[in-house]
Design a protein around this motif. Structure first.
Motif, mmCIF file in Angstrom:
data_model
loop_
_atom_site.group_PDB
_atom_site.id
_atom_site.type_symbol
_atom_site.label_atom_id
_atom_site.label_comp_id
_atom_site.label_asym_id
_atom_site.label_seq_id
_atom_site.Cartn_x
_atom_site.Cartn_y
_atom_site.Cartn_z
ATOM 1 N N PRO A 183 1.681 -5.226 -0.075
ATOM 2 C CA PRO A 183 0.711 -5.302 1.025
ATOM 3 C C PRO A 183 0.475 -3.959 1.704
ATOM 4 N N ARG A 184 1.527 -3.120 1.808
ATOM 5 C CA ARG A 184 1.348 -1.817 2.444
ATOM 6 C C ARG A 184 0.988 -0.724 1.447
ATOM 7 N N GLN A 185 0.686 -1.142 0.219
ATOM 8 C CA GLN A 185 0.246 -0.196 -0.816
ATOM 9 C C GLN A 185 1.265 0.917 -1.057
ATOM 10 N N GLN A 186 2.542 0.542 -1.035
ATOM 11 C CA GLN A 186 3.580 1.508 -1.354
ATOM 12 C C GLN A 186 4.122 1.160 -2.734
ATOM 13 N N ASP B 258 6.162 -1.952 -1.904
ATOM 14 C CA ASP B 258 5.658 -2.889 -0.913
ATOM 15 C C ASP B 258 4.161 -3.048 -1.150
ATOM 16 N N HIS C 19 -2.751 -2.162 -7.252
ATOM 17 C CA HIS C 19 -1.507 -2.764 -7.728
ATOM 18 C C HIS C 19 -1.442 -2.728 -9.257
ATOM 19 N N HIS D 172 -0.782 8.328 -5.737
ATOM 20 C CA HIS D 172 0.614 8.362 -5.295
ATOM 21 C C HIS D 172 1.412 9.523 -5.862
ATOM 22 N N GLU E 1 10.366 2.469 -2.012
ATOM 23 C CA GLU E 1 9.681 1.316 -1.419
ATOM 24 C C GLU E 1 8.650 0.777 -2.394
#
Lengths: 314, 312
Positions: free
Chosen positions: B59-62, B57, B274, B46, B55
């Protein structure tokens, strides 16, 4: 004070004005300045008094409410039973009290010997490079957020093993304990009169026996109280236990399993919608506060006496 | 016992205690290295978005931690703004103004604030502070005083908010600031006070012109120590800040902090990505805390040593 001394001395008196003989309106000016300065002084004093009072207000509010709501929760069952939602009282927190004792015990076994030995070294070799760096860094380590210590303990002790355990929780608390104990031990040991060490060495004692049997023994009461304060501090820590000891709703005394702790129980039940469990949280908070604050107040009073005694021997 | 054997056991003892002392620097290094290694995958994936992304988030790997970073910084800044003046007041009161017995008592009582566990502050926050803010303080500020026109004081009054966490933090760091401030004021040479008084200063002028300026570096250090505490404080903040992972637009809005993010998500972390992102957050927190504390200790230490040898 300033009614005796010329009030224009402080502030910015110009040299030109001082050389002239003061006229009538200048004297009036001067006394007005004096009045203004007195008023400022009184105002500042008032502000500082109210600032100090303001600092005490939250203490009174928190402790007062804890005493009221906490003492309502206390009963024999509170100390002997497990949490039980089916009872209106919520049951008890025996598992959390025992779990905290085990965690603090593990942390003390790991952290106290290292901390005390480190403090002894800091006091007996105060000016070596190692001591200077370590003294500075133990103050810095003291400021590392305890949640980061918890994350660290998770990474080295929970992730590889695959499950939460009292060992991991104890390890995290021990990391917090070492710098605290090292610094209090150093303070007390450095107060031991150097003549005692010299006398022991002159009698032919080797250094290690002088350190253990003369220096350490003289400072022992202070070291013990310092250790108590530190242990009391870590007993109240929650954040390092979240991902290590994890908490446990049942009775467990196995160091290899997740275990309940008083601060974790308070955290879990504080947000509960059930009144019985909220009551448990208040009771737990009162017990924790009595343990932590009581222990450190007693220890601090004892240390002060010890310090003045050793200090007087110099 | 021969002298050679005495020498050997002495050396052994010295090595033993020196090893114990080395544990402290070693711990700092090991903690840093472990956290950085664990955070590395997230940093590689990242990059700077970890710091600048808004963001978060899963589930969306943000994984953008900016809301948490902003929450940590603003609530800590609020705490400092509230606690620093009061802490210095306490120190001046105890060291300069109060009769000795009252001063000692006030000092000990303020110290007691530091002995209250964080989770107990949180409990008190949930049951006393939040309802009070929701029903009294927030409507008062927003409507009665008309501050609702400004974005900072607008929005619905839920209770859990940046304001709540700033207030709790202020109470929690007050004893640390007060303790260092007292120590630093005590290190100011007595002669300096007497000189000011002899020149005709009032007591306040003495404090303002002779005591506080001399102690300035140490006072700043004490405030920074408080800042270090506030940045890493976890439980009480988690319990009152509202845990909403979005950039706060008002002091009344629920927000997040780095420590609270860790406390809430670490146990339920789903998958290595995560965990690694959370490790990166822990790394940021660790880095900031190390920096602030290292600076603070230097400042406090400078005052202590500069005046230690001056005859008082």
């Amino acid at each position: 004070m300033s009614s005796i001394v010329s009030p224009t001395v402080l502030g910015a008196p110009s040299g030109r004005r001082e050389r002239r003989v003061p006229g009538g309106h200048e004297l009036a000016n001067a006394s007005r300045t004096a009045q203004r300065r007195q008023r400022t002084d009184r105002l500042a004093t008032l502000l500082i008094w109210s600032g100090a009072a303001l600092a005490l207000l939250p203490l009174a509010l928190i402790i007062g409410l804890l005493l009221v709501r906490g003492s309502a929760a206390l009963s024999v069952a509170f100390f002997t039973e497990l949490p039980d939602l089916s009872l209106p009282s919520g049951g008890g927190i025996a598992n959390a009290i025992a779990g905290s004792a085990l965690l603090v015990g593990i942390a003390s076994l790991m952290g106290l010997p290292i901390g005390i030995a480190a403090g002894l070294h800091l006091a007996t070799h105060p000016h070596t490079r190692l001591s200077r760096i370590s003294r500075y860094l133990s103050d810095v380590l003291n400021g590392v957020p305890s949640i980061v210590i918890g994350v660290f303990a998770w990474e080295v002790f929970v992730r590889p093993v695959g499950h939460f355990s009292a060992w991991a929780g104890g390890l995290a608390l021990a990391v917090l304990l070492v710098p605290l104990v090292a610094r209090t031990t150093e303070t007390v040991v450095s107060l031991v009169p150097v003549e005692l060490t010299e006398a022991a060495l002159a009698l032919g004692f080797p250094r290690w026996r002088t350190s253990l049997q003369v220096v350490l023994r003289t400072a022992l009461p202070g070291i013990v109280t310092g250790a108590l304060v530190a242990v009391a501090r870590i007993a109240g820590e929650t954040a390092p236990l979240l991902f290590t000891a994890f908490g446990n709703a049942f009775w467990s005394m196995s160091p290899d399993e997740p275990i309940a702790a008083l601060p974790l129980t308070i955290y879990a039940y504080a947000g509960s919608p059930y009144e019985g469990w909220q009551t448990l949280a208040w009771g737990g908070a009162l017990v924790l506060l009595l343990l932590v604050a009581g222990l450190s107040v007693v220890a601090r009073l004892a240390t002060r006496r010890q310090l003045s005694r050793v200090g007087a021997g110099r | 016992m021969t002298s050679a054997r005495i020498g050997a056991s002495d050396r052994l003892f010295l090595i033993g205690t020196a090893a114990a002392v080395s544990v402290v620097p070693l711990l700092i290094v090991v903690i840093t290295v472990i956290v950085v290694i664990a955070a590395w995958p997230a940093v590689q994936t990242h990059g700077l978005t970890l710091l600048t992304g808004v963001e978060w988030d899963v589930p969306r790997q943000q994984f953008g931690a900016l809301p948490a970073i902003v929450g940590t910084l603003t609530s800590s800044a609020m705490a400092l703004a509230l606690a620093a003046p009061v802490g210095v007041c306490v120190a001046v009161f105890v060291n300069e103004l109060a009769p000795r017995t009252i001063g000692t008592a006030v000092g000990a009582l303020v110290d007691l604030l530091a002995a209250i566990p964080s989770v107990v502050y949180g409990l008190w926050g949930i049951f006393v502070l939040l309802p009070w803010l929701r029903e009294t303080v927030m409507p008062l500020l927003r409507d009665t005083l008309g501050l609702g026109r400004f974005a900072l004081f607008s929005g619905p009054a839920y209770g859990p908010s940046l304001l709540a966490s700033g207030l709790v933090l202020a109470i929690m760091i007050l004893p640390y600031i007060a303790a260092v401030a007292r120590e630093v004021l005590a290190a100011v040479p007595r002669a300096q006070r007497e000189a000011a008084l002899a020149l005709g200063a009032t007591r306040w002028e003495m404090v303002r012109d002779a005591v506080l300026p001399t102690a300035r570096a140490g006072l700043i250090g004490g405030v920074m120590l408080g800042l270090g505490r506030a940045l890493g404080e976890t439980m009480a903040v988690t319990m009152v800040i509202g845990n909403r992972n979005a950039l706060p637009d008002s002091l009344f809005a629920p927000a997040y902090s780095m420590a609270a993010l860790l406390a809430n998500e670490f146990n339920e972390a789903t998958g290595d990505a995560h965990v690694s992102a959370l490790m990166a957050v822990a790394g940021v927190l660790l880095f900031v805390a190390l920096l602030v504390n290292a600076l603070a200790r230097v400042l406090v230490g400078s005052v202590r040593t500069r005046h230690a040898r001056v005859p008082g």
